[in-house]
Design a protein around this motif. Structure first.
Motif, mmCIF file in Angstrom:
data_model
loop_
_atom_site.group_PDB
_atom_site.id
_atom_site.type_symbol
_atom_site.label_atom_id
_atom_site.label_comp_id
_atom_site.label_asym_id
_atom_site.label_seq_id
_atom_site.Cartn_x
_atom_site.Cartn_y
_atom_site.Cartn_z
ATOM 1 N N CYS A 1 0.827 -1.214 0.000
ATOM 2 C CA CYS A 1 0.000 0.000 0.000
ATOM 3 C C CYS A 1 0.861 1.264 0.000
ATOM 4 C CB CYS A 1 -0.944 0.005 1.202
ATOM 5 S SG CYS A 1 -2.286 -1.194 1.069
ATOM 6 N N ILE A 2 1.956 1.250 0.751
ATOM 7 C CA ILE A 2 2.860 2.410 0.766
ATOM 8 C C ILE A 2 3.412 2.664 -0.638
ATOM 9 C CG2 ILE A 2 5.133 3.215 1.556
ATOM 10 C CD1 ILE A 2 4.465 1.865 4.264
ATOM 11 N N THR A 3 3.816 1.600 -1.303
ATOM 12 C CA THR A 3 4.360 1.743 -2.650
ATOM 13 C C THR A 3 3.301 2.274 -3.613
ATOM 14 O OG1 THR A 3 5.945 -0.028 -2.253
ATOM 15 C CG2 THR A 3 5.467 0.515 -4.560
ATOM 16 N N MET A 4 2.115 1.684 -3.583
ATOM 17 C CA MET A 4 1.042 2.137 -4.476
ATOM 18 C C MET A 4 0.650 3.574 -4.176
ATOM 19 S SD MET A 4 0.551 -0.269 -6.579
ATOM 20 C CE MET A 4 -0.962 0.298 -7.336
ATOM 21 N N GLN A 5 0.599 3.925 -2.893
ATOM 22 C CA GLN A 5 0.260 5.298 -2.529
ATOM 23 C C GLN A 5 1.312 6.269 -3.058
ATOM 24 O OE1 GLN A 5 0.755 6.530 1.557
ATOM 25 N NE2 GLN A 5 -1.070 7.826 1.440
ATOM 26 N N GLY A 6 2.582 5.904 -2.937
ATOM 27 C CA GLY A 6 3.642 6.776 -3.438
ATOM 28 C C GLY A 6 3.542 7.007 -4.931
ATOM 29 N N VAL A 7 3.291 5.943 -5.666
ATOM 30 C CA VAL A 7 3.164 6.061 -7.120
ATOM 31 C C VAL A 7 1.940 6.907 -7.481
ATOM 32 C CG1 VAL A 7 2.777 4.772 -9.255
ATOM 33 C CG2 VAL A 7 4.385 3.902 -7.547
ATOM 34 N N LEU B 1 14.317 3.030 -6.499
ATOM 35 C CA LEU B 1 15.328 3.642 -5.630
ATOM 36 C C LEU B 1 14.691 4.370 -4.454
ATOM 37 C CD1 LEU B 1 18.001 4.929 -8.163
ATOM 38 C CD2 LEU B 1 18.185 3.030 -6.563
ATOM 39 N N THR B 2 13.554 5.000 -4.684
ATOM 40 C CA THR B 2 12.878 5.702 -3.594
ATOM 41 C C THR B 2 12.479 4.734 -2.493
ATOM 42 O OG1 THR B 2 12.050 7.466 -5.025
ATOM 43 C CG2 THR B 2 10.849 7.091 -2.973
ATOM 44 N N ILE B 3 11.807 3.657 -2.849
ATOM 45 C CA ILE B 3 11.364 2.696 -1.839
ATOM 46 C C ILE B 3 12.569 2.053 -1.152
ATOM 47 C CG2 ILE B 3 10.073 0.565 -1.439
ATOM 48 C CD1 ILE B 3 8.346 3.102 -1.994
ATOM 49 N N SER B 4 13.615 1.770 -1.905
ATOM 50 C CA SER B 4 14.828 1.200 -1.313
ATOM 51 C C SER B 4 15.432 2.154 -0.288
ATOM 52 C CB SER B 4 15.856 0.893 -2.400
ATOM 53 O OG SER B 4 15.354 -0.034 -3.320
ATOM 54 N N ALA B 5 15.548 3.412 -0.644
ATOM 55 C CA ALA B 5 16.112 4.402 0.279
ATOM 56 C C ALA B 5 15.213 4.594 1.497
ATOM 57 C CB ALA B 5 16.326 5.736 -0.447
ATOM 58 N N LEU B 6 13.898 4.577 1.269
ATOM 59 C CA LEU B 6 12.962 4.697 2.393
ATOM 60 C C LEU B 6 13.139 3.539 3.371
ATOM 61 C CD1 LEU B 6 9.677 5.738 0.565
ATOM 62 C CD2 LEU B 6 10.902 7.092 2.241
ATOM 63 N N LEU B 7 13.270 2.336 2.857
ATOM 64 C CA LEU B 7 13.450 1.168 3.728
ATOM 65 C C LEU B 7 14.741 1.262 4.523
ATOM 66 C CD1 LEU B 7 12.210 -1.717 1.421
ATOM 67 C CD2 LEU B 7 11.096 -0.821 3.466
#
Length: 141
Positions: free
Chosen positions: A13-19, A92-98
């Motif tokens: 959900c976080i990924t889908m929301q970001g996109v 890269l965004t999700i990777s950096a966020l994690l």
């Protein structure tokens, strides 16, 4: 096992929301997109709350007032994520966020902040973060 499932759902959900936020921010701007996201999130939580009564009646009185401001962190989260997605892409965004999340959780665990039990950070934890950082660098190449 149930916790892992919810974590996976939350991550998706976080990924889908970001996109989605990155897309709508192109049409209306970042802060209006963050506002719409917060509003729709509030409305969805309100609808769910009306069906799922999992708390106590006087819940607000039992929570440290500082912690009630946690929802306000969503505004800079949304702004940062949307801006990062536009600059470096979703992966890269999700990777950096994690990496940022895990690094801060190590600090919180080690310090026992927010009332969590203190935990010792091991070499394995540090190696894991280093491997994640290396993975992001490899993705960036």
């Amino acid at each position: 096992m149930r916790g892992i499932g919810f974590a996976m759902l939350g991550g998706a959900c976080i990924t889908m929301q970001g996109v989605a936020n990155a897309r709508i921010s192109q049409d209306m701007g970042t802060w209006p997109a963050a506002t719409v996201t917060q509003l729709t999130g509030f409305l969805m939580a309100l609808v769910i709350l009306s069906f799922v009564r999992d708390g106590r009646r006087h819940w607000v009185k039992q929570v440290n007032p500082l912690y009630l401001l946690g929802g306000a962190l969503a505004a800079p989260i949304i702004f940062s994520e949307v801006t990062a997605i536009r600059h470096i892409g979703v992966t890269l965004t999700i990777s950096a966020l994690l990496i940022a999340q895990l690094s801060l959780t190590f600090v919180i665990d080690a310090g026992g902040w927010f009332g969590v039990p203190k935990k010792r950070i091991t070499a394995a934890h540090c190696i894991g973060i280093a491997m994640m950082i290396a993975g992001v660098l490899i993705l960036k190449m």
